[in-house]
Write a protein that holds these residues in place. Structure first.
Motif, PDB file in Angstrom:
ATOM      1  N   PRO A  22      10.001 -10.418  -0.243  1.00 37.12           N
ATOM      2  CA  PRO A  22       9.504  -9.572  -0.895  1.00 37.12           C
ATOM      3  C   PRO A  22      10.576  -8.877  -1.919  1.00 37.12           C
ATOM      4  O   PRO A  22      11.813  -8.978  -1.750  1.00 37.12           O
ATOM      5  CB  PRO A  22       9.563  -8.334   0.142  1.00 37.12           C
ATOM      6  CG  PRO A  22       9.415  -9.264   1.609  1.00 37.12           C
ATOM      7  CD  PRO A  22      10.182 -10.470   1.310  1.00 37.12           C
ATOM      8  N   GLN A 108      12.340 -13.935  -3.786  1.00 36.46           N
ATOM      9  CA  GLN A 108      10.958 -14.172  -4.586  1.00 36.46           C
ATOM     10  C   GLN A 108      11.231 -15.759  -5.391  1.00 36.46           C
ATOM     11  O   GLN A 108      10.547 -15.982  -6.562  1.00 36.46           O
ATOM     12  CB  GLN A 108      10.377 -13.141  -5.525  1.00 36.46           C
ATOM     13  CG  GLN A 108      10.060 -12.152  -4.964  1.00 36.46           C
ATOM     14  CD  GLN A 108       8.734 -12.216  -4.558  1.00 36.46           C
ATOM     15  OE1 GLN A 108       8.276 -13.182  -4.325  1.00 36.46           O
ATOM     16  NE2 GLN A 108       8.177 -11.280  -3.800  1.00 36.46           N
ATOM     17  N   ASP A 221      -0.608  -6.576  10.994  1.00 40.51           N
ATOM     18  CA  ASP A 221      -0.394  -6.804   9.441  1.00 40.51           C
ATOM     19  C   ASP A 221       1.093  -6.721   9.348  1.00 40.51           C
ATOM     20  O   ASP A 221       1.612  -5.583   9.461  1.00 40.51           O
ATOM     21  CB  ASP A 221      -1.017  -5.782   8.619  1.00 40.51           C
ATOM     22  CG  ASP A 221      -0.509  -5.720   7.083  1.00 40.51           C
ATOM     23  OD1 ASP A 221      -0.085  -6.709   6.924  1.00 40.51           O
ATOM     24  OD2 ASP A 221      -1.011  -4.937   6.450  1.00 40.51           O
ATOM     25  N   SER A 223       3.189  -6.894   6.855  1.00 39.71           N
ATOM     26  CA  SER A 223       3.526  -6.302   5.856  1.00 39.71           C
ATOM     27  C   SER A 223       3.529  -4.425   5.945  1.00 39.71           C
ATOM     28  O   SER A 223       4.084  -3.834   5.090  1.00 39.71           O
ATOM     29  CB  SER A 223       2.703  -6.411   4.482  1.00 39.71           C
ATOM     30  OG  SER A 223       1.482  -5.953   4.638  1.00 39.71           O
ATOM     31  N   LYS A 332      -1.664 -10.982   7.314  1.00 39.28           N
ATOM     32  CA  LYS A 332      -1.100 -10.217   6.101  1.00 39.28           C
ATOM     33  C   LYS A 332      -2.360  -9.406   5.685  1.00 39.28           C
ATOM     34  O   LYS A 332      -3.339 -10.037   5.762  1.00 39.28           O
ATOM     35  CB  LYS A 332      -0.323 -10.966   5.100  1.00 39.28           C
ATOM     36  CG  LYS A 332       1.066 -11.431   5.681  1.00 39.28           C
ATOM     37  CD  LYS A 332       1.839 -12.028   4.382  1.00 39.28           C
ATOM     38  CE  LYS A 332       3.132 -12.582   4.937  1.00 39.28           C
ATOM     39  NZ  LYS A 332       3.737 -13.175   3.604  1.00 39.28           N
ATOM     40  N   LYS A 335      -3.952  -9.937  -0.529  1.00 36.65           N
ATOM     41  CA  LYS A 335      -3.070  -9.829  -1.616  1.00 36.65           C
ATOM     42  C   LYS A 335      -3.933  -8.877  -2.810  1.00 36.65           C
ATOM     43  O   LYS A 335      -5.027  -9.540  -3.148  1.00 36.65           O
ATOM     44  CB  LYS A 335      -2.666 -10.958  -2.143  1.00 36.65           C
ATOM     45  CG  LYS A 335      -1.214 -10.752  -3.043  1.00 36.65           C
ATOM     46  CD  LYS A 335      -0.809 -12.206  -3.454  1.00 36.65           C
ATOM     47  CE  LYS A 335       0.319 -12.056  -4.455  1.00 36.65           C
ATOM     48  NZ  LYS A 335       0.828 -13.275  -4.711  1.00 36.65           N
ATOM     49  N   LYS A 336      -3.204  -7.976  -3.419  1.00 37.30           N
ATOM     50  CA  LYS A 336      -3.871  -7.289  -4.398  1.00 37.30           C
ATOM     51  C   LYS A 336      -3.846  -7.992  -5.702  1.00 37.30           C
ATOM     52  O   LYS A 336      -2.767  -8.911  -5.822  1.00 37.30           O
ATOM     53  CB  LYS A 336      -2.995  -6.008  -4.611  1.00 37.30           C
ATOM     54  CG  LYS A 336      -3.598  -5.237  -5.913  1.00 37.30           C
ATOM     55  CD  LYS A 336      -2.688  -4.042  -6.078  1.00 37.30           C
ATOM     56  CE  LYS A 336      -3.180  -3.000  -7.569  1.00 37.30           C
ATOM     57  NZ  LYS A 336      -2.322  -1.951  -7.626  1.00 37.30           N
ATOM     58  N   GLN A 337      -4.984  -8.072  -6.344  1.00 42.32           N
ATOM     59  CA  GLN A 337      -5.215  -9.040  -7.563  1.00 42.32           C
ATOM     60  C   GLN A 337      -4.358  -8.564  -8.716  1.00 42.32           C
ATOM     61  O   GLN A 337      -4.368  -7.289  -8.776  1.00 42.32           O
ATOM     62  CB  GLN A 337      -6.557  -9.346  -7.790  1.00 42.32           C
ATOM     63  CG  GLN A 337      -7.495 -10.132  -6.730  1.00 42.32           C
ATOM     64  CD  GLN A 337      -6.916 -11.361  -6.564  1.00 42.32           C
ATOM     65  OE1 GLN A 337      -6.944 -12.203  -7.589  1.00 42.32           O
ATOM     66  NE2 GLN A 337      -6.824 -11.732  -5.563  1.00 42.32           N
ATOM     67  N   SER A 422       3.946 -11.704 -11.194  1.00 42.66           N
ATOM     68  CA  SER A 422       3.508 -11.674  -9.884  1.00 42.66           C
ATOM     69  C   SER A 422       2.567 -10.618  -9.936  1.00 42.66           C
ATOM     70  O   SER A 422       1.767 -10.761  -8.975  1.00 42.66           O
ATOM     71  CB  SER A 422       4.818 -11.111  -9.302  1.00 42.66           C
ATOM     72  OG  SER A 422       5.394  -9.982  -9.778  1.00 42.66           O
ATOM     73  N   HIS A 423       2.503  -9.648 -10.727  1.00 44.42           N
ATOM     74  CA  HIS A 423       1.367  -8.603 -10.661  1.00 44.42           C
ATOM     75  C   HIS A 423       0.533  -8.540 -11.960  1.00 44.42           C
ATOM     76  O   HIS A 423      -0.336  -7.488 -12.020  1.00 44.42           O
ATOM     77  CB  HIS A 423       2.119  -7.409 -10.668  1.00 44.42           C
ATOM     78  CG  HIS A 423       3.068  -6.799 -11.471  1.00 44.42           C
ATOM     79  ND1 HIS A 423       4.160  -7.687 -11.782  1.00 44.42           N
ATOM     80  CD2 HIS A 423       3.140  -5.989 -12.445  1.00 44.42           C
ATOM     81  CE1 HIS A 423       4.835  -7.039 -12.592  1.00 44.42           C
ATOM     82  NE2 HIS A 423       4.184  -5.951 -13.094  1.00 44.42           N
TER      83      HIS A 423
END
Length: 506
Positions: A22, A108, A221, A223, A332, A335-337, A422-423
């Motif tokens: 993370p 990462q 979860d 996370s 988990k 994951k947010k797209q 990453s985002h």
């Protein structure tokens, strides 16, 4: 029969995985079960059922011994492990930067990628005093391509603070490291304190999360804050008091090389006899066999968690998947797209004094994405903007840099370069513009300069910008990477993260 094969598959030999971590300080804590440390939020939730804990001292002792013996035999030869042993007082000044730099770089980022960056960093700045005297530009230049550039900036800020405000004396406990040094989070503090100074504090990173969740069948979860807190409690309870640094590295090494995300090497695991996920696979296999032959279901094992609404068990809506085996753990949240963005970028080129082409690069703001790095003049594009309008807004943007009108029609469309952060799913719409005469840049704007190709590659530019320059030079030797939308739209190029721009240079 397919169920039997699938359930057994979780115990078969398979491939390995990298060290997933993370961002911004991944992992944390510092005492034994039930004792909180900075960052614990002050809650005292009810303890989880015994099957999810390490409550047997004999088992804890055996697990420590088996894991450390395996680590002594099988640990990878990594440059930051060659400095010295845990807590060796004479080596502390040299050891601290080694552990600190490597741990920040490993956030990462996979080990294989970090090694070269680490070696070049330690050769350039072998001490904190040397790093404190460096400029941010130098730091960004060396960090270029490693990603998450704020890590390097905070590393230098912390070095400056140690030298100027702490009289060169390093904090020696996880609590002080986290409290006093920018960029040092819960995990990094624990890693430095245990490996460099021998403090008996645990660590929790992505690898440790996976190992602990499998060892104790934690299917909630992984996370979520509640589960992370429990994992820190476990890590602090497990850490070997005489060799805390080696134990923490062994736990992470196990997750990186054996207890990997997919196809773990369960047969080679030194602590497999303590793994309840593996026991679960064996029980499911036995149950499937009995069901196949019409035998009654087995009596529940007293060691299984039988508590309703257990906060550490998988949700009732997510039943056991026999095809996954031990990789049912950890689970988990989805994951947010990444958000989708488009940016117009122009490669401004002029002929230099020696005849070689030069390119204009400008510096990004000192905060935010890719802070302080250099790039070609770029402008975020509104969604749905037509190609003609894109040229116009980019021409207006370039006029501010050049101090003279720019005709939109002179902008030559090169193609589209896709880069995945990453985002952010970023698409650079690349144009080029060749300038015949000299251009006077406005000093009131962001810093800018003209560079040759060689100077460009040694500057603090992002991987995305190197892709952009690589795409403007020539078609790559791999035609399948290009797709044509229409005869006049130009090529659309998507670079994979595993290929450098040099790979596409003719």
């Amino acid at each position: 029969m397919s169920q039997l094969r699938a359930a057994a598959g979780g115990l078969r030999r398979g491939g390995g995985g990298g060290r997933a971590v993370p961002p911004a300080g991944r992992r944390r804590k510092d005492a034994s079960v039930g004792v909180s440390s900075p960052g614990h939020r002050g809650r005292t939730p009810a303890p989880p059922p015994a099957p999810h804990l390490f409550s047997d001292p004999a088992e804890v002792g055996a697990l420590r011994g088996n894991l450390l013996a395996w680590y002594d035999r099988c640990k990878r030869d990594l440059p930051w492990r060659r400095v010295g042993g845990t807590g060796a007082p004479a080596l502390i000044p040299a050891l601290f930067p080694a552990v600190w730099v490597s741990e920040i770089m490993l956030q990462q980022t996979q080990v294989a990628t970090v090694i070269d960056y680490y070696n070049r960093w330690m050769q350039k700045w072998p001490t904190l005093q040397a790093l404190a005297q460096a400029s941010l530009e130098e730091v960004n230049e060396l960090w270029a391509g490693l990603g998450y550039y704020s890590r390097g900036k905070r590393l230098q800020e912390a070095a400056k603070k140690v030298v100027s405000e702490l009289a060169g004396r390093m904090p020696r406990t996880a609590e002080d490291l986290q409290k006093l040094l920018p960029g040092v989070g819960r995990y990094t503090a624990g890693a430095i304190a245990s490996i460099s100074y021998g403090q008996a504090t645990g660590v929790v990173d992505g690898n440790v999360i996976r190992v602990l969740c499998r060892l104790r069948c934690i299917g909630a979860d992984s996370s979520s804050p509640a589960v992370i807190d429990r994992l820190w409690d476990m890590a602090n309870a497990l850490v070997d008091r005489s060799r805390p640094g080696d134990f923490n590295q062994a736990l992470m090494e196990l997750g990186a090389t054996v207890c990997v995300p997919k196809a773990p090497l369960c047969g080679e695991c030194p602590v497999k006899q303590h793994c309840r996920a593996r026991c679960r696979v064996e029980k499911e296999l036995a149950f499937a066999s009995q069901k196949l032959f019409g035998n009654p279901p087995p009596v529940p094992d007293v060691e299984d968690c039988g508590v309703g609404d257990c906060p550490l068990c998988p949700p009732a809506t997510e039943p056991w998947d026999s095809s996954l085996g031990v990789t049912n753990f950890p689970r988990k949240a989805a994951k947010k797209q990444p958000r989708v963005e488009r940016t117009a970028t122009c490669v401004l080129e002029r002929r230099g004094c020696h005849g070689a082409p030069e390119y204009l690069i400008v510096q990004r703001p000192s905060s935010g994405l890719l802070a302080g790095l250099w790039e070609f003049p770029s402008l975020p594009l509104a969604q749905g903007l037509q190609e003609e309008k894109q040229r116009e807004v980019l021409a207006d943007h370039l006029q501010a840099w050049m101090g003279q009108p720019v005709v939109a029609g002179r902008l030559r469309f090169i193609g589209e370069v896709v880069h995945i952060f990453s985002h952010i799913h970023q698409t650079y719409v690349v144009y080029s513009l060749h300038l015949d005469g000299d251009v006077t840049l406005d000093p009131a704007l962001s810093p800018s300069r003209w560079v040759t190709e060689d100077e460009f590659h040694t500057s603090a530019v992002s991987t995305a910008m190197k892709k952009v320059l690589g795409g403007t030079w020539a078609f790559p030797p791999f035609p399948s990477l290009w797709s044509w939308a229409s005869p006049d739209s130009g090529p659309q190029l998507e670079f994979s993260s595993g290929l450098s721009c040099a790979s596409f240079r003719c």
